[in-house]
Design a protein around this motif. Structure first.
Motif, PDB file in Angstrom:
ATOM      1  N   PHE B 136       0.828  -1.204   0.000  1.00  0.00           N
ATOM      2  CA  PHE B 136       0.000   0.000   0.000  1.00  0.00           C
ATOM      3  C   PHE B 136       0.867   1.260   0.000  1.00  0.00           C
ATOM      4  CE2 PHE B 136      -1.662   3.365   2.794  1.00  0.00           C
ATOM      5  CZ  PHE B 136      -2.717   3.812   2.009  1.00  0.00           C
ATOM      6  N   VAL B 137       1.846   1.289   0.873  1.00  0.00           N
ATOM      7  CA  VAL B 137       2.716   2.474   0.958  1.00  0.00           C
ATOM      8  C   VAL B 137       3.451   2.682  -0.376  1.00  0.00           C
ATOM      9  CG1 VAL B 137       4.749   3.455   2.094  1.00  0.00           C
ATOM     10  CG2 VAL B 137       3.000   2.327   3.459  1.00  0.00           C
ATOM     11  N   GLY B 138       3.918   1.585  -0.950  1.00  0.00           N
ATOM     12  CA  GLY B 138       4.650   1.684  -2.218  1.00  0.00           C
ATOM     13  C   GLY B 138       3.789   2.212  -3.349  1.00  0.00           C
ATOM     14  N   ALA B 139       2.518   1.813  -3.370  1.00  0.00           N
ATOM     15  CA  ALA B 139       1.634   2.254  -4.455  1.00  0.00           C
ATOM     16  C   ALA B 139       1.077   3.641  -4.162  1.00  0.00           C
ATOM     17  CB  ALA B 139       0.485   1.255  -4.627  1.00  0.00           C
ATOM     18  N   PHE B 140       0.884   3.933  -2.882  1.00  0.00           N
ATOM     19  CA  PHE B 140       0.228   5.187  -2.493  1.00  0.00           C
ATOM     20  C   PHE B 140       0.999   6.413  -2.978  1.00  0.00           C
ATOM     21  CE2 PHE B 140      -0.333   8.794   0.352  1.00  0.00           C
ATOM     22  CZ  PHE B 140      -1.709   8.903   0.421  1.00  0.00           C
ATOM     23  N   TRP B 141       2.291   6.488  -2.716  1.00  0.00           N
ATOM     24  CA  TRP B 141       3.026   7.725  -2.981  1.00  0.00           C
ATOM     25  C   TRP B 141       3.053   8.142  -4.437  1.00  0.00           C
ATOM     26  CZ3 TRP B 141       3.002  11.011   0.596  1.00  0.00           C
ATOM     27  CH2 TRP B 141       3.073  10.622   1.931  1.00  0.00           C
ATOM     28  N   PRO B 142       3.401   7.246  -5.362  1.00  0.00           N
ATOM     29  CA  PRO B 142       3.380   7.715  -6.758  1.00  0.00           C
ATOM     30  C   PRO B 142       1.991   8.180  -7.218  1.00  0.00           C
ATOM     31  CG  PRO B 142       4.002   5.379  -6.632  1.00  0.00           C
ATOM     32  CD  PRO B 142       3.935   5.883  -5.242  1.00  0.00           C
ATOM     33  N   ILE B 143       0.932   7.501  -6.760  1.00  0.00           N
ATOM     34  CA  ILE B 143      -0.416   7.900  -7.183  1.00  0.00           C
ATOM     35  C   ILE B 143      -0.780   9.233  -6.535  1.00  0.00           C
ATOM     36  CG2 ILE B 143      -2.855   7.215  -7.263  1.00  0.00           C
ATOM     37  CD1 ILE B 143      -1.955   4.308  -6.967  1.00  0.00           C
ATOM     38  N   PHE B 144      -0.496   9.340  -5.253  1.00  0.00           N
ATOM     39  CA  PHE B 144      -0.821  10.579  -4.524  1.00  0.00           C
ATOM     40  C   PHE B 144      -0.058  11.768  -5.107  1.00  0.00           C
ATOM     41  CE2 PHE B 144       0.152  13.540  -0.996  1.00  0.00           C
ATOM     42  CZ  PHE B 144      -1.140  13.935  -0.678  1.00  0.00           C
ATOM     43  N   VAL B 145       1.245  11.604  -5.290  1.00  0.00           N
ATOM     44  CA  VAL B 145       2.070  12.731  -5.752  1.00  0.00           C
ATOM     45  C   VAL B 145       1.668  13.158  -7.166  1.00  0.00           C
ATOM     46  CG1 VAL B 145       4.419  13.411  -6.388  1.00  0.00           C
ATOM     47  CG2 VAL B 145       4.012  12.247  -4.220  1.00  0.00           C
ATOM     48  N   SER B 146       1.390  12.195  -8.036  1.00  0.00           N
ATOM     49  CA  SER B 146       1.014  12.591  -9.403  1.00  0.00           C
ATOM     50  C   SER B 146      -0.358  13.266  -9.420  1.00  0.00           C
ATOM     51  CB  SER B 146       1.042  11.386 -10.351  1.00  0.00           C
ATOM     52  OG  SER B 146       0.085  10.445  -9.970  1.00  0.00           O
ATOM     53  N   THR B 147      -1.299  12.779  -8.601  1.00  0.00           N
ATOM     54  CA  THR B 147      -2.616  13.422  -8.521  1.00  0.00           C
ATOM     55  C   THR B 147      -2.480  14.834  -7.955  1.00  0.00           C
ATOM     56  OG1 THR B 147      -3.553  11.251  -8.047  1.00  0.00           O
ATOM     57  CG2 THR B 147      -4.978  13.137  -7.678  1.00  0.00           C
ATOM     58  N   LEU B 148      -1.678  14.937  -6.901  1.00  0.00           N
ATOM     59  CA  LEU B 148      -1.462  16.224  -6.235  1.00  0.00           C
ATOM     60  C   LEU B 148      -0.882  17.248  -7.210  1.00  0.00           C
ATOM     61  CD1 LEU B 148      -1.553  17.438  -3.345  1.00  0.00           C
ATOM     62  CD2 LEU B 148       0.836  16.791  -3.117  1.00  0.00           C
ATOM     63  N   ASN B 149       0.216  16.892  -7.870  1.00  0.00           N
ATOM     64  CA  ASN B 149       0.876  17.851  -8.763  1.00  0.00           C
ATOM     65  C   ASN B 149      -0.010  18.226  -9.940  1.00  0.00           C
ATOM     66  OD1 ASN B 149       3.133  17.956  -7.177  1.00  0.00           O
ATOM     67  ND2 ASN B 149       4.187  16.331  -8.289  1.00  0.00           N
ATOM     68  N   ALA B 150      -0.720  17.243 -10.491  1.00  0.00           N
ATOM     69  CA  ALA B 150      -1.585  17.542 -11.640  1.00  0.00           C
ATOM     70  C   ALA B 150      -2.729  18.457 -11.211  1.00  0.00           C
ATOM     71  CB  ALA B 150      -2.127  16.243 -12.230  1.00  0.00           C
TER      72      ALA B 150
END
Lengths: 256, 263
Positions: B136-150
């Protein structure tokens, strides 16, 4: 009646505050086509955004039927220069969506109404196309159809034909005048094209730049300017040219 | 139009031919080195035929392992999708929240999630829960960061266009911003999915008693390198298949984009 009362606005640029609009007053009546005309940087788009409730004035305010405009108002629509369509929706879905958000009609009627507006804009063949498949003119026609579907009393247009080629622009100007004459709505239209302003507007508001103020307001006799090559048309053009010349003279004096 | 269609079709056929040729080439070299010339150590490098036999013989075990692996993976990945995307949207939309969270997320996402594995196993009652947490932690960050920045960088005219409709914030977030940033979100999701597989395999190699990562580790402890190769090849196939499904979903969600509407 949409009234702009003593509106001022400044933006900070490189840490310096720059006055964009200075104590500006203007009134747009119902069923009136008003063009805001001026060189780039005269704050005409900023003024339009403030009138539409997308930006706020620093001093003064905009009043719609005596009510302060501090956010986008119902029965108002905005057409952007770069269309601002939703590319993940089809042409039809784009038109339906606004009606859906505003809770207009039931689902079936919304689709029927949307189709009517698309037909009006000669887009009936492209209902199911995505936005990237359309030309610039077709995109702007979709955006206009989307705005009309909201049955607005005021239509704000920010250089809507600025990015289009001459032929498409003239075609859309005709279409817009046709819609304006058949619907009960006011149009506030921002442009830097002198002949476009004369051809479309009942009134042309000529604006000064740095800071943006109203230089003069020109009433256009629409009976006279149906023909873009007529003498009267050129007469209006000359008047506006003179107005801008005056602007330049003032600036020169200022620098001396 | 017809010309273009023919062109892409023949290019595709060409690609299939080329890939098959490379694949067969590798098989031939493998076969020659192990069986014909016997230059490679037979203990470390079993022949293609041996590997194939082991694979077929072990199919039931492998698929049972795959089942338990996919349960962990899909639970953790679904949890990451369900939390990272709404949070990214919400934080990205609220300027003040973004300013506060952005530096923190930069630090947190910089930690390679693999280092959490021993600690997760220590603090959580079961290995399943520990590996779900780590994936979960491994998948969470890339998805969160890309959603956040976009979300932060979204085209402001789209927002203005929606604001003119007097839209409610919830609809703005999920019906305007989310589809508008879907391309970037999906890029984050695909990175997150690859991370999930890496973490799944790592976690299983450290603490599991079943699963595809466990299979490789277990047989390498016994020096059964034939089965190790079977496990590695199988993981490759599984990841490829899952990514192919992901690609399909991506094409469907982005069918409104010029590059995906061609086919």
């Amino acid at each position: 009646m949409l009234e702009v009362k003593h509106v001022s606005k400044s933006f900070s640029k490189d840490g310096q505050s720059q006055l964009v609009l200075s104590d500006l007053n203007l009134a747009v009546g119902s069923r009136e086509f008003v063009c805001l005309l001026g060189p780039s940087g005269c704050g005409k788009s900023t003024l339009l955004r403030i009138m539409a409730g997308l930006d706020s004035a620093e001093f003064g305010g905009v009043y719609l039927d005596d009510k302060l405009v501090n956010e986008p108002q119902p029965k108002c629509a905005f057409v952007f220069q770069d269309y601002a369509l939703f590319p993940w929706k089809t042409v039809l879905e784009n038109v339906v969506y606004g009606m859906d958000v505003q809770g207009m009609y039931d689902k079936k009627t919304r689709v029927e109404k949307a189709k009517e507006y698309l037909k009006l804009m000669h887009l009936e063949k492209y209902e199911n196309s995505y936005i990237h498949e359309l030309s610039g003119g077709m995109r702007q026609r979709t955006a206009i159809a989307r705005s009309l579907a909201l049955e607005p009393e005021i239509l704000f247009m920010d250089e809507p034909f600025g990015a289009l080629d001459n032929f498409t622009r003239m075609e859309l100007q005709e279409l817009l005048l046709d819609i304006y004459s058949k619907n009960k709505l006011s149009v506030v239209f921002v442009t830097h094209d002198i002949s476009e302003a004369i051809y479309l507007g009942d009134r042309v508001v000529v604006m000064n730049a740095h800071p943006g103020t109203v230089h003069s307001i020109l009433d256009i006799n629409k009976g006279l300017v149906r023909d873009r090559t007529s003498e009267d048309f050129h007469l209006y053009e000359d008047k506006i040219m003179q107005a801008f010349q005056l602007v330049r003279k003032q600036e020169v004096e200022y620098y001396i | 139009m017809i010309y273009k269609f023919n062109f892409t079709k023949s290019a595709k056929t060409q690609q299939v031919v080329d890939v098959t040729a490379i694949f067969l080439g590798i098989l031939v070299v493998w076969e020659v080195l192990t069986v014909q010339l016997e230059v490679l150590d037979a203990f470390l490098f079993p022949s293609p035929q041996q590997v194939l036999e082991l694979f077929i013989g072990d199919l039931p075990t492998i698929f049972r392992g795959l089942g338990s692996s996919l349960v962990l993976l899909s639970a953790a990945y679904a949890l990451a999708l369900a939390t990272a995307i709404p949070l990214g949207l919400f934080v990205g939309w609220r300027r003040r929240l973004f300013n506060a969270v952005h530096p923190i997320s930069k630090i947190m996402s910089a930690v390679p999630p693999i280092v959490y594995i021993p600690y997760a196993i220590a603090i959580l009652p079961t290995f399943q829960l520990a590996s779900i947490l780590v994936i979960f932690v491994g998948a969470f960050w890339p998805i969160f960061v890309s959603t956040l920045n976009a979300t932060v960088q979204i085209d402001k005219t789209l927002i203005d266009s929606a604001r003119m409709l007097r839209i409610k914030e919830r609809r703005l977030l999920f019906e305007i911003i989310l589809p508008a940033i879907m391309p970037q979100v999906l890029t984050g999701c695909s990175v997150g999915l690859i991370f999930s597989f890496i973490l799944l395999a790592s976690a299983e190699m450290i603490g599991a008693t079943s699963g595809i990562g466990w299979y490789v580790k277990y047989y390498s402890d016994f020096g059964d390198y034939g089965k190790v190769i079977v496990g590695i090849l199988f993981i490759g196939l599984v990841v490829t298949a899952v990514m192919a499904v992901f690609d399909r979903i991506q094409r469907h969600l982005l069918r409104w984009q010029a590059k995906y509407s061609a086919d």
